[in-house]
Design a protein around this motif. Structure first.
Motif, PDB file in Angstrom:
ATOM      1  N   PHE A 141     -49.017   4.343 -39.793  1.00  0.00           N
ATOM      2  CA  PHE A 141     -49.561   3.624 -38.601  1.00  0.00           C
ATOM      3  C   PHE A 141     -51.028   3.327 -38.840  1.00  0.00           C
ATOM      4  O   PHE A 141     -51.721   4.055 -39.567  1.00  0.00           O
TER       5      PHE A 141
ATOM      6  N   CYS B 165     -54.487   2.138 -36.102  1.00  0.00           N
ATOM      7  CA  CYS B 165     -54.908   2.026 -34.678  1.00  0.00           C
ATOM      8  C   CYS B 165     -56.377   1.600 -34.667  1.00  0.00           C
ATOM      9  O   CYS B 165     -57.201   2.166 -35.390  1.00  0.00           O
TER      10      CYS B 165
ATOM     11  N   LEU C  22     -53.231   9.679 -32.781  1.00  0.00           N
ATOM     12  CA  LEU C  22     -51.852   9.182 -32.711  1.00  0.00           C
ATOM     13  C   LEU C  22     -51.062  10.105 -31.804  1.00  0.00           C
ATOM     14  O   LEU C  22     -51.103  11.324 -31.939  1.00  0.00           O
TER      15      LEU C  22
ATOM     16  N   ARG D 273     -47.199  10.981 -30.157  1.00  0.00           N
ATOM     17  CA  ARG D 273     -45.755  10.787 -30.275  1.00  0.00           C
ATOM     18  C   ARG D 273     -45.128  11.360 -29.030  1.00  0.00           C
ATOM     19  O   ARG D 273     -45.314  12.571 -28.737  1.00  0.00           O
ATOM     20  N   ASP D 274     -44.458  10.385 -28.378  1.00  0.00           N
ATOM     21  CA  ASP D 274     -43.862  10.744 -27.089  1.00  0.00           C
ATOM     22  C   ASP D 274     -44.905  11.354 -26.166  1.00  0.00           C
ATOM     23  O   ASP D 274     -44.668  12.334 -25.459  1.00  0.00           O
TER      24      ASP D 274
ATOM     25  N   LEU E 175     -50.447  13.855 -31.921  1.00  0.00           N
ATOM     26  CA  LEU E 175     -49.742  14.189 -33.143  1.00  0.00           C
ATOM     27  C   LEU E 175     -50.716  14.417 -34.282  1.00  0.00           C
ATOM     28  O   LEU E 175     -50.663  15.447 -34.969  1.00  0.00           O
TER      29      LEU E 175
ATOM     30  N   GLU F  75     -38.082   7.827 -31.166  1.00  0.00           N
ATOM     31  CA  GLU F  75     -39.429   8.357 -31.071  1.00  0.00           C
ATOM     32  C   GLU F  75     -40.361   7.190 -30.708  1.00  0.00           C
ATOM     33  O   GLU F  75     -40.282   6.117 -31.309  1.00  0.00           O
ATOM     34  N   ARG F  76     -41.269   7.460 -29.695  1.00  0.00           N
ATOM     35  CA  ARG F  76     -42.262   6.451 -29.256  1.00  0.00           C
ATOM     36  C   ARG F  76     -43.635   6.901 -29.731  1.00  0.00           C
ATOM     37  O   ARG F  76     -44.081   8.000 -29.436  1.00  0.00           O
ATOM     38  N   TYR F  77     -44.291   6.028 -30.419  1.00  0.00           N
ATOM     39  CA  TYR F  77     -45.609   6.329 -30.958  1.00  0.00           C
ATOM     40  C   TYR F  77     -46.644   5.431 -30.255  1.00  0.00           C
ATOM     41  O   TYR F  77     -46.413   4.251 -30.017  1.00  0.00           O
ATOM     42  N   SER F  78     -47.817   6.003 -29.913  1.00  0.00           N
ATOM     43  CA  SER F  78     -48.954   5.264 -29.310  1.00  0.00           C
ATOM     44  C   SER F  78     -50.228   5.916 -29.796  1.00  0.00           C
ATOM     45  O   SER F  78     -50.181   6.982 -30.438  1.00  0.00           O
ATOM     46  N   CYS F  79     -51.382   5.268 -29.466  1.00  0.00           N
ATOM     47  CA  CYS F  79     -52.630   5.871 -29.914  1.00  0.00           C
ATOM     48  C   CYS F  79     -53.675   5.694 -28.803  1.00  0.00           C
ATOM     49  O   CYS F  79     -53.545   4.832 -27.910  1.00  0.00           O
TER      50      CYS F  79
ATOM     51  N   SER G 145     -46.748   1.147 -27.046  1.00  0.00           N
ATOM     52  CA  SER G 145     -45.981   2.062 -27.898  1.00  0.00           C
ATOM     53  C   SER G 145     -45.102   1.287 -28.890  1.00  0.00           C
ATOM     54  O   SER G 145     -44.745   0.140 -28.648  1.00  0.00           O
TER      55      SER G 145
END
Length: 788
Positions: free
Chosen positions: A47, A49, A61, A63-64, A68, A88-92, A108
């Protein structure tokens, strides 16, 4: 302490003053750098960001919705590992480095995470269990989950170079045999799938067919049938081609190829001789085998003769033995055999037959070989087989006696009349005789030696024979009974006659007696010294002498090697004295000179015993009664012979030695002549004596006569004996002329006559006789004869 607290307070006041409560935080942008949205557990996901036109932010980062990991401050990408499975949902979210305020959360990105790693499947282009060298094959690796895969190939666990999902082998070799498998991978930090199931590839050379001769022989005779087969141990349908001497065969009238793998020659000829081989082919796959091993066929024109041999090859065989006959045909093979005895066929058909010999099995044996219906050999030579009865051994005694004494040696010999090589077993009674310290055998055990016999060796001995290289045993020999005495023999010495005192000239005989056994040799001893006389049990001394005196003893022995000697006998003492001597004396004296012409001989023995006397004339006994005296006259002895005498008596010694020879030849005549001469001399002396007296009386004396009388003129006889130097007075009256008178004829008895003298000249023999007479007169008043 207070100073630090003041600085913190000033910092918080400045921060609060700097914030603008009306300003809206920016929203960062989250990007998925990997090329796929479906991932697998433990696979790496990348990833990035960031906030546009700003570099004062740091990012985290999520995760859910949960933190992370933090992105690097240089703004590079972040790689994380996918979870265990599911969506799995990833965001930052960003953090301002100066203002210390967070940004808004980015939009996400959803990823699908599989529960397990993927596993590819492998397939092959050919389904044959066995692939042959030169054929081609392809393997394909398939993974239907997700995308972006690269494929890896493995052979027997080792990675091989290949690209793509297909592995192709255009021309298989033996090295391609083994296990094949594949894997898939993707990503910069590669993620590997599970390995596929292994598939096995068996690669071998095309099989070599086996050429088999179905008929049981390789070398055949013309017109026989020959059959070959070409076979492969495979379930695949192969086709075959046939070759002779590397040339492909074609079917004809006698060469038939049946079902491709059978070659049949119905009538062999010389043209069919050669080396045969075959090949196998898989026509749909284009596979051909190599040549089979060759099989050479030899074709003969002449049928051979059977050869008959016998084992064992002994000329002499015995009842109970087994003889083996072998019939062999050296040319070709596959023969069966026909046997004959004395022209009669036997039931056996094998190459070798065994005959247990008995009298009924004696005869001539021969054979021949056959095969097929048309082929048979010539008959073999004939062998005559006899079956003799096993001989019985003969047991002999070599030491010549079966009754022996302790320590004596014994030798027994067991032998066969036949010339075969026999060895022997010995028995005493029922017990087998073994070699020990006193018993030994020669190399073939034919001779039994008992070095020193004892009571343990006594018994009945027998033997049996064994052929050294054959299982033939004879019957037992007859028994020989060996007797061993408890003690040695007793030796007794006897003398005949038994007198211990003997006289010279006697004969004595000694005899040596042994109480038991036989075969003795006798040894004789005198005063412990061995005599040369040996061998007989008696010895005789025909005429003993004084040196024969001594102690006599005997001993016996027998045998040559390790001879046995007995104890010596008792001593027998012998004393030898001189035999008394007989002597002849003449008894006729001087007083009988004018009264007789006979001689009286007297025989005496020089000892004190009483004797009877025997007289001998010329070595012959005189037939007259025994007497010590014997009268010799011209009537009973006209020839005047030689006389001897010998004493005899009833006691010992029973006879004396014979006297010396007494000769009477011309003795009487000599006596008369001697008496005449003596008378003349005597009367002449008296006449001279009387004449001297007369002259002395009648002659006138003168002055010379007045001389004193010589007392030595007429000496007495004792004086004459003492005066050895004085000459005889009578010699003065014998003139020189008388002495020198011419010689007259010498008459018998040695008397010389002369005209000039009155005194006879006597011969030396008569003088000796006279002297003997004087001595005899002085001694005993008689005359003795001359003894020669």
């Amino acid at each position: 302490m207070w100073l630090s607290k003041m600085f913190i307070l000033i910092y918080l006041i400045g921060v609060c003053a700097a914030q603008d409560p009306t300003e809206v935080p920016p929203s960062p942008l989250l990007q998925l750098k990997t090329a796929w949205l479906d991932v697998f557990p433990s696979e790496k996901v990348e990833f990035s960001c960031g906030i546009k036109d700003s570099s004062e932010w740091t990012f985290t980062l999520l995760r859910d919705g949960k933190n992370l990991a933090s992105f690097p401050r240089d703004g590079s990408t972040l790689k994380v590992t996918a979870g265990a499975g599911g969506t799995e949902r990833y965001s930052c979210v960003g953090h301002h480095e100066v203002k210390k305020t967070p940004s808004q959360t980015s939009s996400s990105v959803e990823l699908r995470v599989y529960d397990n790693k993927p596993k590819p499947k492998i397939s092959r282009s050919s389904s044959f269990d066995i692939m042959y060298t030169g054929e081609s094959i392809s393997f394909k690796c398939e993974l239907t989950v997700s995308s972006g895969w690269e494929y890896l190939w493995y052979h027997n666990g080792k990675e091989i170079s290949s690209s793509g999902d297909t592995l192709t082998k255009p021309s298989l070799g033996q090295s391609d045999d083994g296990q094949y498998e594949c894997k898939a991978k993707r990503g910069m930090d590669p993620f590997f799938s599970e390995a596929s199931e292994a598939t096995s590839l068996q690669v071998s050379d095309p099989p070599t067919p086996t050429l088999t001769l179905q008929t049981p022989w390789h070398d055949v005779f013309e017109n026989e049938v020959v059959e070959f087969t070409c076979e492969l141990s495979s379930s695949i349908d192969w086709t075959f081609t046939w070759y002779r001497n590397n040339k492909k065969l074609s079917e004809d009238d006698v060469l038939i190829m049946d079902d491709d793998n059978l070659l049949n020659i119905t009538s062999v000829s010389r043209a069919h001789q050669g080396q045969y081989a075959c090949k196998a082919h898989l026509l749909p796959r284009g596979v051909s085998s190599g040549f089979s091993s060759t099989n050479e066929l030899t074709v003969y024109e002449k049928i051979p003769e059977a050869a008959l041999t016998k084992s064992p090859e002994y000329e002499l065989m015995y009842v109970g033995e087994t003889v083996n006959f072998t019939c062999k045909v050296s040319t070709s093979s596959g023969w069966t055999y026909v046997w004959y005895k004395d022209g009669t066929m036997l039931p056996q058909t094998s190459q070798s037959i065994s005959i247990y010999l008995s009298p009924s099995n004696e005869g001539e044996y021969y054979c021949l070989g056959t095969r097929s219906k048309t082929t048979a050999t010539k008959s073999s030579k004939k062998i005559r087989q006899n079956a003799a009865e096993i001989p019985v051994p003969t047991l002999k005694l070599l030491s010549k006696w079966m009754d022996v004494f302790p320590t004596e040696s014994v030798t027994l010999r067991c032998g066969m009349q036949s010339g075969s090589r026999w060895t022997y077993t010995w028995y005493k009674g029922t017990q087998r005789v073994q070699a020990d310290s006193t018993v030994s055998f020669d190399s073939d055990r034919a001779t039994l030696f008992i070095k020193s016999a004892s009571a343990a060796n006594e018994g009945a001995y027998k033997c049996e024979g064994h052929l050294q290289d054959r299982a033939v045993r004879s019957k037992f020999s007859s028994d020989l009974n060996l007797q061993v005495y408890d003690t040695g023999p007793r030796v007794l010495l006897l003398q005949k006659p038994t007198h211990s005192l003997m006289h010279t000239g006697d004969s004595v005989s000694f005899s040596c007696h042994v109480n038991v056994s036989s075969g003795w040799q006798y040894l004789w001893f005198k005063d412990s010294e061995i005599l040369t006389s040996e061998g007989n049990n008696h010895t005789t001394i025909g005429s003993v002498v004084t040196t024969s005196s001594g102690s006599y003893q005997c001993q016996v022995k027998r045998g040559t090697n390790d001879a046995y000697y007995s104890a010596q006998s008792q001593w027998m003492k012998l004393d030898v004295k001189e035999r008394p001597q007989a002597a002849i004396t003449l008894l006729t004296g001087w007083s009988e000179v004018f009264s007789t012409d006979s001689l009286v001989l007297d025989c005496t023995v020089d000892d004190s015993n009483e004797w009877n006397y025997t007289w001998f004339k010329e070595e012959h006994p005189i037939n007259s009664p025994p007497s010590e005296k014997h009268i010799v006259t011209p009537q009973n002895d006209p020839d005047q012979r030689e006389y001897k005498c010998q004493g005899e008596r009833n006691g010992r010694p029973s006879y004396s030695k014979q006297s010396t020879t007494f000769k009477t030849k011309n003795l009487l005549l000599k006596r008369r002549l001697l008496l005449s001469i003596s008378g003349v001399i005597f009367f002449g002396i008296i006449a001279v004596f009387l004449g001297c007296i007369a002259c002395r009386v009648l002659r006138k004396p003168d002055e010379a006569d007045e001389l004193p009388e010589d007392p030595n003129l007429f000496p007495l006889m004792p004086q004459l004996k003492d005066l050895t130097d004085t000459s005889c007075p009578l010699a003065e009256f014998i003139t020189e002329a008388a002495l020198n008178a011419p010689a007259r004829e010498v008459e018998e008895n040695g008397i010389i006559c002369s005209e000039t003298t009155q005194l006879p000249i006597v011969s030396p023999e008569d003088r000796d006789l006279m002297n003997d007479g004087n001595d005899q007169t002085e001694n005993n008043g008689g005359l003795t004869s001359f003894q020669q």
